[in-house]
Each structure stands twice: as C-alpha cells, then as structure tokens.
Design a protein around this motif. Structure first.
Motif, PDB file in Angstrom:
ATOM      1  N   ALA A   1       1.127  11.169 -13.399  1.00  8.39           N
ATOM      2  CA  ALA A   1       1.750  10.821 -14.673  1.00  8.39           C
ATOM      3  C   ALA A   1       2.714   9.651 -14.498  1.00  8.39           C
ATOM      4  N   ARG A   2       3.472   9.668 -13.419  1.00  7.08           N
ATOM      5  CA  ARG A   2       4.423   8.578 -13.173  1.00  7.08           C
ATOM      6  C   ARG A   2       3.695   7.260 -12.885  1.00  7.08           C
ATOM      7  N   LEU A   3       2.606   7.325 -12.132  1.00 11.58           N
ATOM      8  CA  LEU A   3       1.832   6.112 -11.872  1.00 11.58           C
ATOM      9  C   LEU A   3       1.275   5.540 -13.170  1.00 11.58           C
ATOM     10  N   ALA A   4       0.755   6.411 -14.024  1.00 12.78           N
ATOM     11  CA  ALA A   4       0.217   5.956 -15.305  1.00 12.78           C
ATOM     12  C   ALA A   4       1.317   5.339 -16.165  1.00 12.78           C
ATOM     13  N   ALA A   5       2.473   5.986 -16.211  1.00 15.84           N
ATOM     14  CA  ALA A   5       3.576   5.480 -17.022  1.00 15.84           C
ATOM     15  C   ALA A   5       4.073   4.135 -16.516  1.00 15.84           C
TER      16      ALA A   5
ATOM     17  N   LEU B   1       0.868  -1.165   0.000  1.00 16.72           N
ATOM     18  CA  LEU B   1       0.000   0.000   0.000  1.00 16.72           C
ATOM     19  C   LEU B   1       0.911   1.224   0.000  1.00 16.72           C
ATOM     20  N   ALA B   2       0.984   1.898  -1.135  1.00 19.42           N
ATOM     21  CA  ALA B   2       1.854   3.063  -1.281  1.00 19.42           C
ATOM     22  C   ALA B   2       1.088   4.324  -0.902  1.00 19.42           C
ATOM     23  N   ASP B   3       1.243   4.747   0.328  1.00 22.75           N
ATOM     24  CA  ASP B   3       0.621   5.973   0.803  1.00 22.75           C
ATOM     25  C   ASP B   3       1.639   7.093   0.610  1.00 22.75           C
ATOM     26  N   PHE B   4       1.395   7.951  -0.383  1.00 24.10           N
ATOM     27  CA  PHE B   4       2.404   8.935  -0.749  1.00 24.10           C
ATOM     28  C   PHE B   4       2.503  10.086   0.247  1.00 24.10           C
ATOM     29  N   TYR B   5       1.523  10.236   1.118  1.00 21.66           N
ATOM     30  CA  TYR B   5       1.683  11.200   2.206  1.00 21.66           C
ATOM     31  C   TYR B   5       2.755  10.704   3.176  1.00 21.66           C
ATOM     32  N   HIS B   6       2.624   9.451   3.600  1.00 20.31           N
ATOM     33  CA  HIS B   6       3.611   8.895   4.526  1.00 20.31           C
ATOM     34  C   HIS B   6       4.995   8.853   3.886  1.00 20.31           C
ATOM     35  N   LEU B   7       5.060   8.479   2.624  1.00 24.46           N
ATOM     36  CA  LEU B   7       6.356   8.422   1.945  1.00 24.46           C
ATOM     37  C   LEU B   7       6.978   9.811   1.864  1.00 24.46           C
ATOM     38  N   ALA B   8       6.148  10.837   1.622  1.00 21.80           N
ATOM     39  CA  ALA B   8       6.660  12.207   1.580  1.00 21.80           C
ATOM     40  C   ALA B   8       7.184  12.639   2.938  1.00 21.80           C
TER      41      ALA B   8
ATOM     42  N   PHE C   1       9.602   9.948  -4.802  1.00 16.38           N
ATOM     43  CA  PHE C   1       8.475   9.265  -5.427  1.00 16.38           C
ATOM     44  C   PHE C   1       8.897   8.509  -6.685  1.00 16.38           C
ATOM     45  N   ALA C   2       9.706   9.131  -7.505  1.00 14.10           N
ATOM     46  CA  ALA C   2      10.114   8.493  -8.757  1.00 14.10           C
ATOM     47  C   ALA C   2      10.854   7.201  -8.477  1.00 14.10           C
ATOM     48  N   ALA C   3      11.739   7.223  -7.492  1.00 14.35           N
ATOM     49  CA  ALA C   3      12.507   6.024  -7.166  1.00 14.35           C
ATOM     50  C   ALA C   3      11.607   4.923  -6.624  1.00 14.35           C
ATOM     51  N   VAL C   4      10.637   5.281  -5.777  1.00 10.54           N
ATOM     52  CA  VAL C   4       9.715   4.289  -5.225  1.00 10.54           C
ATOM     53  C   VAL C   4       8.885   3.653  -6.337  1.00 10.54           C
ATOM     54  N   ILE C   5       8.368   4.481  -7.235  1.00 11.91           N
ATOM     55  CA  ILE C   5       7.537   3.952  -8.332  1.00 11.91           C
ATOM     56  C   ILE C   5       8.376   3.076  -9.247  1.00 11.91           C
ATOM     57  N   ASP C   6       9.575   3.531  -9.581  1.00 12.17           N
ATOM     58  CA  ASP C   6      10.439   2.740 -10.466  1.00 12.17           C
ATOM     59  C   ASP C   6      10.776   1.384  -9.846  1.00 12.17           C
ATOM     60  N   ALA C   7      11.018   1.373  -8.543  1.00 13.41           N
ATOM     61  CA  ALA C   7      11.469   0.148  -7.882  1.00 13.41           C
ATOM     62  C   ALA C   7      10.338  -0.815  -7.552  1.00 13.41           C
ATOM     63  N   TYR C   8       9.150  -0.270  -7.213  1.00 21.80           N
ATOM     64  CA  TYR C   8       8.141  -1.124  -6.587  1.00 21.80           C
ATOM     65  C   TYR C   8       6.754  -1.083  -7.214  1.00 21.80           C
TER      66      TYR C   8
ATOM     67  N   THR D   1      -2.943  21.943  -1.405  1.00 20.72           N
ATOM     68  CA  THR D   1      -2.758  22.732  -0.183  1.00 20.72           C
ATOM     69  C   THR D   1      -1.329  22.665   0.338  1.00 20.72           C
ATOM     70  N   GLY D   2      -0.513  21.800  -0.257  1.00 23.42           N
ATOM     71  CA  GLY D   2       0.861  21.634   0.198  1.00 23.42           C
ATOM     72  C   GLY D   2       1.848  21.717  -0.947  1.00 23.42           C
ATOM     73  N   ASP D   3       2.933  20.965  -0.815  1.00 25.42           N
ATOM     74  CA  ASP D   3       4.049  21.084  -1.747  1.00 25.42           C
ATOM     75  C   ASP D   3       4.156  19.941  -2.747  1.00 25.42           C
ATOM     76  N   LEU D   4       3.333  18.913  -2.650  1.00 24.99           N
ATOM     77  CA  LEU D   4       3.506  17.749  -3.515  1.00 24.99           C
ATOM     78  C   LEU D   4       3.012  18.027  -4.927  1.00 24.99           C
ATOM     79  N   ASP D   5       3.740  17.479  -5.896  1.00 25.70           N
ATOM     80  CA  ASP D   5       3.416  17.646  -7.313  1.00 25.70           C
ATOM     81  C   ASP D   5       2.558  16.463  -7.755  1.00 25.70           C
ATOM     82  N   PHE D   6       1.239  16.611  -7.643  1.00 18.27           N
ATOM     83  CA  PHE D   6       0.354  15.502  -7.956  1.00 18.27           C
ATOM     84  C   PHE D   6       0.236  15.259  -9.458  1.00 18.27           C
ATOM     85  N   GLU D   7       0.373  16.286 -10.262  1.00 15.39           N
ATOM     86  CA  GLU D   7       0.350  16.064 -11.699  1.00 15.39           C
ATOM     87  C   GLU D   7       1.484  15.120 -12.100  1.00 15.39           C
ATOM     88  N   ASP D   8       2.663  15.368 -11.551  1.00 17.60           N
ATOM     89  CA  ASP D   8       3.810  14.504 -11.840  1.00 17.60           C
ATOM     90  C   ASP D   8       3.589  13.108 -11.270  1.00 17.60           C
ATOM     91  N   LEU D   9       3.038  13.032 -10.045  1.00 16.07           N
ATOM     92  CA  LEU D   9       2.795  11.730  -9.430  1.00 16.07           C
ATOM     93  C   LEU D   9       1.829  10.900 -10.268  1.00 16.07           C
TER      94      LEU D   9
END
Length: 286
Positions: free
Chosen positions: A249-253, A199-206, A212-219, A239-247
């Motif tokens: 896109a990376r998940l889709a890729a 379960l990849a919770d990107f809030y906790h990972l942040a 994020f890119a390394a986690v997605i590439d690896a797992y 409301t914060g600093d995370l780039d969800f558009e990039d996230l």
C-alpha cells in the motif's frame, strides 16, 4: 498468511512480479528454471550473475541461457553484473584486484541484457578489503559504476545499486538505504544520465532495522527496483513478521509502478509450493 488478494485491489503490483531464478527453483538446473517459472504462471524473472566466477563465459553458454528464456516465454527483467557470490563475495565493483574482471564483464552483461530486452542491471558494491584504504575502494567504485551506468544507458537500461544487511554481510559498506542512495546520487552527478537507481530490497532493510515508511517517504523517487522476502528466515511472504499489505500500500501511494522481485528461499524447500500467498492471476505480466 497475508491477504495479498485484498491488498492487490489497490496496492499490489498486478502482473509486475519477477522471480529471482538464482534463489527460486534452485532445486533445478539453471537452464530448466525459466520453464519452471512459466509453469508456475510467471512471465518475468531476474538473475544474479549466473556463470559463477566466469566473467566472460563462452558464447555457447550465453546462447543456452538466452534459449532457455526465449523458449519458456519468460522475460529476463534484471541481471547482476559479475558479483562473485559463489566465492562468498558481495560484488566486485570496489575491489582493486577485480578491476579488470569487472570492466571486461560490463560488455558481456550488457550484451546479454540487450539480447533479452533486460532493462535493469545490478552492480553489487563489493566488500571492504583488509589493508586497502576505503577511500581508494570508493574512488574505484565510482569509476566502475560510471562505466557501468554509461554502458547500461546505451541499451536503455538502468543501473541498480543495492544495500545489503550488516548481520549477513559485515564487510559490505552499503548497509543502509541512505548509504546506497548516496552512491546513486554520486553516479548520476558524474554521468549526468540519471539512470542510476536504488534497489530497495526490503528483506535487507528489515534485517538492518530500517523503518519502511521512512525509507519509502525519503527515497521512493530513486527506486529502480524492489525485492522482497519475509523476515526472519528470508522465506516467502507470510512466514515471518513483515507487514506486506502495508508495504504494498505504501509503495502504491508513493507512486512506485516498477517490478517487485521475489527473492526468497522457499520455506518448505520446494519452490512451486511457495507461491500460495500470490494468486496465479497476479503472477503474469499484463
């Protein structure tokens, strides 16, 4: 504010959003939340263990929860096993004193999941216990997770294993993606079923400072579910600093086609006002 509409053209999981009703719509009684989610345009939701410390709730309580979801026309897509979050714990899987409660809860959780067509069950690992050998806890956790994985497999469901973040959960041992995936691999090796997933919770990972890119590439091939909230604040995207558009896109890729759980606290305190970032046409399952 993120441009999720533009991102959705190639990346955002259209119709795959699932709202966590243990943290969203918490201004309402639990049994009113599925209908509120439906009114906001969602057709899927997930829950932490919804009965507090009750590991075997009365059938009437279970029936009331089932009715709330079916009456609202909302699919329960994910459910935690007994997590004891109301006591400040972070799961019961590895805690020796909770061995029997967790094992009794497996059948209850799986039965509830089966009755609602839920195909993902999350088992929080549990905090380290002072005075108990960590190796003993890890051995118990593997035994319990094997039992949970086999039970989930019996209804065609997956078992999720989650990394939390060190600042908010200092006694929880799985605070990196690598640590959680290691447990996923051990469970799958023990069962031979392959239904344990990360379960990849990107809030906790942040919060843990992971890339994020390394986690997605690896797992990404081990992802069973994704959850999101912005950081800092654990509020809605934008409301914060995370780039969800990039996230997205990376998940889709990476080929991720599963659900994306909205597990955040509304910044203004009113859940219905926290969905402006996600156009209504993207909220309902196709």
């Amino acid at each position: 504010m993120i441009d999720v509409t533009a991102a959705s053209q190639h990346a955002f999981p259209n119709g795959r959003a699932t709202v966590n009703l243990s943290i969203l719509f918490s201004e309402l009684p639990l049994l009113e939340r599925p209908a509120a989610a439906a009114a906001a345009g969602f057709t899927a939701a997930e829950l932490w263990w919804p009965f507090g410390e009750e590991h075997t709730p009365a059938e009437a309580e279970l029936d009331a929860l089932r009715k709330a979801f079916t009456d609202a026309g909302v699919q329960l897509t994910g459910l935690n096993f007994l997590d004891d979050l109301t006591k400040g714990a972070r799961g019961t899987v590895s805690v020796p004193a909770e061995k029997e409660r967790f094992r009794e809860n497996i059948a209850v959780s799986v039965s509830l999941a089966e009755s609602l067509g839920t195909k993902a069950l999350n088992a929080l690992y549990g905090n380290r216990v002072e005075g108990v050998d960590p190796a003993e806890q890890d051995e118990l956790a593997l035994e319990n997770l094997v039992l949970a994985a086999r039970a989930a497999h019996g209804i065609g469901a997956i078992l999720l294993i989650e990394a939390l973040n060190k600042p908010e959960s200092p006694d929880y041992p799985l605070v990196t993606a690598a640590a959680a995936v290691e447990i996923v691999d051990k469970v799958n090796a023990a069962t031979g079923l392959g239904n344990a997933k990360f379960l990849a919770d990107f809030y906790h990972l942040a919060k843990n400072g992971e890339d994020f890119a390394a986690v997605i590439d690896a797992y990404a091939d081990r992802f069973g579910h994704v959850q999101i909230a912005d950081n800092p604040g654990r509020n809605e995207p934008g409301t914060g600093d995370l780039d969800f558009e990039d996230l997205f896109a990376r998940l889709a890729a990476a080929g991720y086609t599963g659900r994306v759980g909205l597990e955040y606290r509304p910044s203004a305190g009113v859940t219905a006002d926290s969905f402006e970032w996600l156009p209504r046409e993207l909220r309902a399952a196709n």
